[in-house]
Design an enzyme around this catalytic site. Structure first.
Site, short mmCIF file in Angstrom:
data_model
loop_
_atom_site.label_atom_id
_atom_site.label_comp_id
_atom_site.label_asym_id
_atom_site.label_seq_id
_atom_site.Cartn_x
_atom_site.Cartn_y
_atom_site.Cartn_z
N LYS A 1 0.84 -1.22 0.00
CA LYS A 1 0.00 0.00 0.00
C LYS A 1 0.87 1.26 0.00
O LYS A 1 0.47 2.29 -0.55
CB LYS A 1 -0.92 0.01 1.22
CG LYS A 1 -1.98 -1.07 1.19
CD LYS A 1 -2.84 -1.00 2.44
CE LYS A 1 -3.84 -2.14 2.52
NZ LYS A 1 -4.61 -2.10 3.78
N HIS B 1 0.98 -6.67 17.81
CA HIS B 1 -0.08 -7.69 17.82
C HIS B 1 -0.67 -7.80 19.21
O HIS B 1 0.05 -7.80 20.22
CB HIS B 1 0.39 -9.04 17.29
CG HIS B 1 1.83 -9.38 17.55
ND1 HIS B 1 2.33 -9.61 18.79
CD2 HIS B 1 2.86 -9.52 16.70
CE1 HIS B 1 3.62 -9.89 18.70
NE2 HIS B 1 3.97 -9.83 17.43
#
Ligand SMILES: CC(C)(COP(=O)(O)OP(=O)(O)OC[C@H]1O[C@@H](n2cnc3c(N)ncnc32)[C@H](O)[C@@H]1OP(=O)(O)O)[C@@H](O)C(=O)NCCC(=O)NCCS
Length: 116
Positions: A54, A102
């Site tokens: 991206k 995470h």
């Protein structure tokens, strides 16, 4: 330019349970696979590569595949990211930065590119 991605850790876990090492080989090179001690890291690496795709405005596909992006770690455990030379040249990339987190079942990564 920046890119961001979030990945379900369970999705990567299921993929790995079903396909074993081949699941990792689909998006990681052998050096990257050696860094995987738990599935959270693998999910973070998936998110990192999606975020990197991206950050050049293409997404993962014909122009930039998973194997055109390489992740490594510093001796302090910080992740580093580098595109293959053909991508760096095509998009005029001077340097790239990666951060991964995470928690709560998800891995998130952000990539920033500095252009020449
Ligand atoms: C590194 C640290 C910021 C990670 O934060 P966290 O909330 O525990 O975990 P997160 O899920 O947000 O981030 C984990 C990811 O951070 C990245 N990371 C690890 N070390 C890092 C560092 N030195 N710099 C930048 N990023 C780092 C890694 O990508 C890691 O995931 P991975 O190993 O699976 O690839 C935190 O553990 C820390 O400050 N550690 C240094 C101090 C320390 O180790 N204290 C304990 C002993 S006193």
């Amino acid at each position: 330019m920046i890119g961001i991605d979030v990945v379900s850790i369970n999705r990567i876990k299921r993929m790995h349970e079903k396909f074993g090492i081949k699941a990792y080989e689909k998006f990681l090179n052998s050096n990257e696979i050696e860094l995987i001690k738990r599935v959270e890291t693998a999910a973070g690496f998936w998110a990192a590569k999606e975020a990197a795709s991206k950050a050049i405005g293409t997404g993962i596909g014909g122009v930039c595949g998973f194997h055109d992006i390489k992740i490594s770690k510093t001796n302090k455990g910080a992740p580093k990211i580098k595109y293959k030379k053909k991508i760096r040249k095509k998009f005029n990339i001077k340097e790239s930065h990666l951060s991964i987190t995470h928690d709560s079942g998800f891995a998130i990564a952000v990539v920033q590119n500095i252009f020449n």
